[in-house]
Design a protein around this motif. Sequence first.
Motif, PDB file in Angstrom:
ATOM      1  N   TYR A 103       0.817  -1.219   0.000  1.00 55.63           N
ATOM      2  CA  TYR A 103       0.000   0.000   0.000  1.00 55.63           C
ATOM      3  C   TYR A 103       0.850   1.268   0.000  1.00 55.63           C
ATOM      4  CZ  TYR A 103       0.916   1.070   4.933  1.00 55.63           C
ATOM      5  OH  TYR A 103       1.515   1.419   6.116  1.00 55.63           O
ATOM      6  N   ARG A 104       2.130   1.153   0.319  1.00 55.57           N
ATOM      7  CA  ARG A 104       3.018   2.319   0.317  1.00 55.57           C
ATOM      8  C   ARG A 104       3.571   2.631  -1.070  1.00 55.57           C
ATOM      9  NH1 ARG A 104       6.331  -0.312   5.226  1.00 55.57           N
ATOM     10  NH2 ARG A 104       6.075  -2.011   3.714  1.00 55.57           N
ATOM     11  N   THR A 105       3.286   1.796  -2.042  1.00 56.51           N
ATOM     12  CA  THR A 105       3.729   2.053  -3.413  1.00 56.51           C
ATOM     13  C   THR A 105       3.137   3.363  -3.919  1.00 56.51           C
ATOM     14  OG1 THR A 105       3.843  -0.322  -3.871  1.00 56.51           O
ATOM     15  CG2 THR A 105       3.729   1.147  -5.781  1.00 56.51           C
ATOM     16  N   PRO A 106       3.943   4.252  -4.521  1.00 55.97           N
ATOM     17  CA  PRO A 106       3.389   5.501  -5.058  1.00 55.97           C
ATOM     18  C   PRO A 106       2.238   5.217  -6.023  1.00 55.97           C
ATOM     19  CG  PRO A 106       5.783   5.584  -5.074  1.00 55.97           C
ATOM     20  CD  PRO A 106       5.408   4.176  -4.694  1.00 55.97           C
ATOM     21  N   ILE A 107       1.190   6.008  -5.894  1.00 53.95           N
ATOM     22  CA  ILE A 107       0.012   5.788  -6.727  1.00 53.95           C
ATOM     23  C   ILE A 107       0.373   5.825  -8.208  1.00 53.95           C
ATOM     24  CG2 ILE A 107      -2.186   6.832  -7.434  1.00 53.95           C
ATOM     25  CD1 ILE A 107      -2.650   7.582  -4.520  1.00 53.95           C
ATOM     26  N   GLU A 108       1.294   6.694  -8.571  1.00 56.13           N
ATOM     27  CA  GLU A 108       1.676   6.836  -9.974  1.00 56.13           C
ATOM     28  C   GLU A 108       2.352   5.577 -10.518  1.00 56.13           C
ATOM     29  OE1 GLU A 108       0.758  10.568  -8.239  1.00 56.13           O
ATOM     30  OE2 GLU A 108       2.201   9.037  -7.575  1.00 56.13           O
ATOM     31  N   ASP A 109       2.826   4.702  -9.627  1.00 57.31           N
ATOM     32  CA  ASP A 109       3.498   3.482 -10.069  1.00 57.31           C
ATOM     33  C   ASP A 109       2.548   2.295 -10.184  1.00 57.31           C
ATOM     34  OD1 ASP A 109       5.845   4.890 -10.147  1.00 57.31           O
ATOM     35  OD2 ASP A 109       6.576   4.175  -8.202  1.00 57.31           O
ATOM     36  N   LEU A 110       1.295   2.500  -9.848  1.00 59.63           N
ATOM     37  CA  LEU A 110       0.318   1.426  -9.994  1.00 59.63           C
ATOM     38  C   LEU A 110      -0.048   1.264 -11.469  1.00 59.63           C
ATOM     39  CD1 LEU A 110      -2.078   2.322  -7.023  1.00 59.63           C
ATOM     40  CD2 LEU A 110      -0.204   0.657  -7.027  1.00 59.63           C
ATOM     41  N   GLY A 111      -0.636   0.129 -11.794  1.00 59.76           N
ATOM     42  CA  GLY A 111      -1.050  -0.100 -13.170  1.00 59.76           C
ATOM     43  C   GLY A 111      -2.363   0.601 -13.485  1.00 59.76           C
ATOM     44  N   ARG A 112      -3.051   0.108 -14.501  1.00 57.73           N
ATOM     45  CA  ARG A 112      -4.358   0.619 -14.897  1.00 57.73           C
ATOM     46  C   ARG A 112      -5.415  -0.407 -14.541  1.00 57.73           C
ATOM     47  NH1 ARG A 112      -4.407   6.108 -16.350  1.00 57.73           N
ATOM     48  NH2 ARG A 112      -2.380   6.581 -17.298  1.00 57.73           N
ATOM     49  N   PHE A 113      -6.569   0.089 -14.125  1.00 54.38           N
ATOM     50  CA  PHE A 113      -7.617  -0.810 -13.657  1.00 54.38           C
ATOM     51  C   PHE A 113      -8.968  -0.388 -14.231  1.00 54.38           C
ATOM     52  CE2 PHE A 113      -4.230  -0.630 -10.559  1.00 54.38           C
ATOM     53  CZ  PHE A 113      -3.957  -1.968 -10.343  1.00 54.38           C
ATOM     54  N   ASP A 114      -9.795  -1.378 -14.492  1.00 63.55           N
ATOM     55  CA  ASP A 114     -11.154  -1.096 -14.972  1.00 63.55           C
ATOM     56  C   ASP A 114     -12.023  -0.538 -13.852  1.00 63.55           C
ATOM     57  OD1 ASP A 114     -10.851  -2.251 -17.699  1.00 63.55           O
ATOM     58  OD2 ASP A 114     -10.524  -4.103 -16.554  1.00 63.55           O
ATOM     59  N   VAL A 115     -11.809  -1.054 -12.631  1.00 72.00           N
ATOM     60  CA  VAL A 115     -12.601  -0.623 -11.477  1.00 72.00           C
ATOM     61  C   VAL A 115     -11.680  -0.467 -10.281  1.00 72.00           C
ATOM     62  CG1 VAL A 115     -14.404  -1.288  -9.825  1.00 72.00           C
ATOM     63  CG2 VAL A 115     -14.751  -1.682 -12.274  1.00 72.00           C
ATOM     64  N   ILE A 116     -11.873   0.614  -9.532  1.00 73.09           N
ATOM     65  CA  ILE A 116     -11.157   0.826  -8.278  1.00 73.09           C
ATOM     66  C   ILE A 116     -12.186   0.933  -7.155  1.00 73.09           C
ATOM     67  CG2 ILE A 116      -9.663   2.362  -6.945  1.00 73.09           C
ATOM     68  CD1 ILE A 116      -8.381   3.236  -9.583  1.00 73.09           C
ATOM     69  N   PHE A 117     -11.990   0.132  -6.110  1.00 66.10           N
ATOM     70  CA  PHE A 117     -12.833   0.177  -4.914  1.00 66.10           C
ATOM     71  C   PHE A 117     -11.964   0.675  -3.773  1.00 66.10           C
ATOM     72  CE2 PHE A 117     -14.837  -1.435  -1.096  1.00 66.10           C
ATOM     73  CZ  PHE A 117     -16.192  -1.284  -1.337  1.00 66.10           C
ATOM     74  N   ASP A 118     -12.267   1.877  -3.268  1.00 67.89           N
ATOM     75  CA  ASP A 118     -11.423   2.539  -2.283  1.00 67.89           C
ATOM     76  C   ASP A 118     -12.101   2.564  -0.918  1.00 67.89           C
ATOM     77  OD1 ASP A 118      -9.300   4.499  -1.337  1.00 67.89           O
ATOM     78  OD2 ASP A 118     -11.127   5.704  -1.102  1.00 67.89           O
ATOM     79  N   THR A 119     -11.347   2.208   0.119  1.00 68.46           N
ATOM     80  CA  THR A 119     -11.878   2.257   1.482  1.00 68.46           C
ATOM     81  C   THR A 119     -11.158   3.284   2.344  1.00 68.46           C
ATOM     82  OG1 THR A 119     -10.381   0.587   2.429  1.00 68.46           O
ATOM     83  CG2 THR A 119     -12.364  -0.226   1.317  1.00 68.46           C
ATOM     84  N   ARG A 120     -10.279   4.100   1.765  1.00 72.23           N
ATOM     85  CA  ARG A 120      -9.462   5.015   2.547  1.00 72.23           C
ATOM     86  C   ARG A 120      -9.882   6.480   2.405  1.00 72.23           C
ATOM     87  NH1 ARG A 120      -8.656   1.130   4.986  1.00 72.23           N
ATOM     88  NH2 ARG A 120      -6.715  -0.029   5.245  1.00 72.23           N
ATOM     89  N   GLY A 121     -10.200   6.920   1.209  1.00 72.13           N
ATOM     90  CA  GLY A 121     -10.692   8.279   1.014  1.00 72.13           C
ATOM     91  C   GLY A 121      -9.638   9.339   0.809  1.00 72.13           C
ATOM     92  N   THR A 122      -8.363   8.981   0.806  1.00 70.74           N
ATOM     93  CA  THR A 122      -7.288   9.951   0.611  1.00 70.74           C
ATOM     94  C   THR A 122      -6.758   9.868  -0.820  1.00 70.74           C
ATOM     95  OG1 THR A 122      -5.660   8.348   1.405  1.00 70.74           O
ATOM     96  CG2 THR A 122      -6.598   9.858   3.035  1.00 70.74           C
ATOM     97  N   ASN A 123      -6.222  10.995  -1.312  1.00 79.07           N
ATOM     98  CA  ASN A 123      -5.597  11.041  -2.644  1.00 79.07           C
ATOM     99  C   ASN A 123      -6.518  10.513  -3.740  1.00 79.07           C
ATOM    100  OD1 ASN A 123      -3.030  12.025  -1.647  1.00 79.07           O
ATOM    101  ND2 ASN A 123      -2.678   9.955  -0.867  1.00 79.07           N
ATOM    102  N   LEU A 124      -7.787  10.856  -3.654  1.00 79.70           N
ATOM    103  CA  LEU A 124      -8.769  10.302  -4.586  1.00 79.70           C
ATOM    104  C   LEU A 124      -8.507  10.741  -6.027  1.00 79.70           C
ATOM    105  CD1 LEU A 124     -12.067  10.647  -2.523  1.00 79.70           C
ATOM    106  CD2 LEU A 124     -10.636   8.616  -2.825  1.00 79.70           C
ATOM    107  N   TRP A 125      -8.117  12.004  -6.215  1.00 77.76           N
ATOM    108  CA  TRP A 125      -7.902  12.496  -7.575  1.00 77.76           C
ATOM    109  C   TRP A 125      -6.748  11.773  -8.244  1.00 77.76           C
ATOM    110  CZ3 TRP A 125     -11.193  15.234 -10.286  1.00 77.76           C
ATOM    111  CH2 TRP A 125     -10.770  15.804 -11.492  1.00 77.76           C
ATOM    112  N   ARG A 126      -5.674  11.579  -7.510  1.00 75.29           N
ATOM    113  CA  ARG A 126      -4.524  10.857  -8.066  1.00 75.29           C
ATOM    114  C   ARG A 126      -4.890   9.401  -8.337  1.00 75.29           C
ATOM    115  NH1 ARG A 126      -0.375  11.364  -3.556  1.00 75.29           N
ATOM    116  NH2 ARG A 126       0.890  10.057  -4.955  1.00 75.29           N
TER     117      ARG A 126
END
Length: 326
Positions: free
Chosen positions: A198-221
């Motif tokens: 979970y500490r991986t920079p968001i910009e280093d994540l891949g691409r996803f068809d659906v994202i399910f978020d339970t944290r609420g931070t950095n939503l725009w990124r």
Amino acid sequence: MTMRTAVFRRFGPPEVLEVVEVPRPVPARGQVLIRVEATSVNGGEIAQRQGRLQRIARTRFPSFPGIDFAGEIVALGDGVTDVALGDRVWGTVDERGPVGSAAEYLVVERWRLARRPPHLTSTEAVTLLAGGATALVGLRNKVRLQAGEQLLVRGAAGGVGSIAVQIGVMLGARVTALAHPASADFVRSLGAEEVIDYRTPIEDLGRFDVIFDTRGTNLWRLRRRLAPGGRMVTIAFDLDRPWRSLGAIAASGIFGPRRIRFFLGHPTGALFGELREIAEARHLRPVVDSVYPLEQIADAHAALESGGVHGKVVVGIGQPRGDSGA
């Protein structure tokens, strides 16, 4: 007659919680009286007790914690005919209402409950309720997750995230989980194909068809990690900077289908009936992190607050008779 219930009269650490004696409630028309056997501790309750929700919703004192419950019907109000004394049920209370489920007895409207899965104990069943209803509505109804799609679950080891992983697998998605490395084996056991720190920079994540978020931070990124035609849903917002989260959600509306969908669950007995069928089909596995008696509810809150929880922290209330789930 009286009963024991948890309460807090001011904001603060878990120690503000206490267990007191209050009159046992009596069901009115359309209501039932439940002998509560188990409830769980949810993240929203932690934030409310800490006073971190005051910018969004006011808390009145005394405040009674507890949202979900599993128990037995012990009295019926007038007009209730489709359930019976002794039925083993599960459900939720109104989060904005004056009562909580961390109590020995609870009065609740009939439409807020359903018969629970007979193969689960009360302790197991209550772990599926709030998270199960939220994940099912979020993934199936809000973003319409399809078989074969790439799903990212953020906060995959927690009470809602661990159920979202399983719902995603049930719907045929290929699930990637964001979680602590110590939780990797646990999340894989739920069906995740890949686990990312979970500490991986968001910009280093891949691409996803659906994202399910339970944290609420950095939503725009996080929204930028959506593939073309992707959808995102969040069940939380940044409690330290709520207007940043809410602003991102509002601004994302210009992106149409790729907007950030935010919702707060208001589940009904009908939804819990669906959840029972899914559990009976063995698509959902209850995950009990730990169990505390009602007298130690402060310790239960402290356990969730400290982090590293897998699944749900449960508060056991009353000793169910022959709780084999049947």
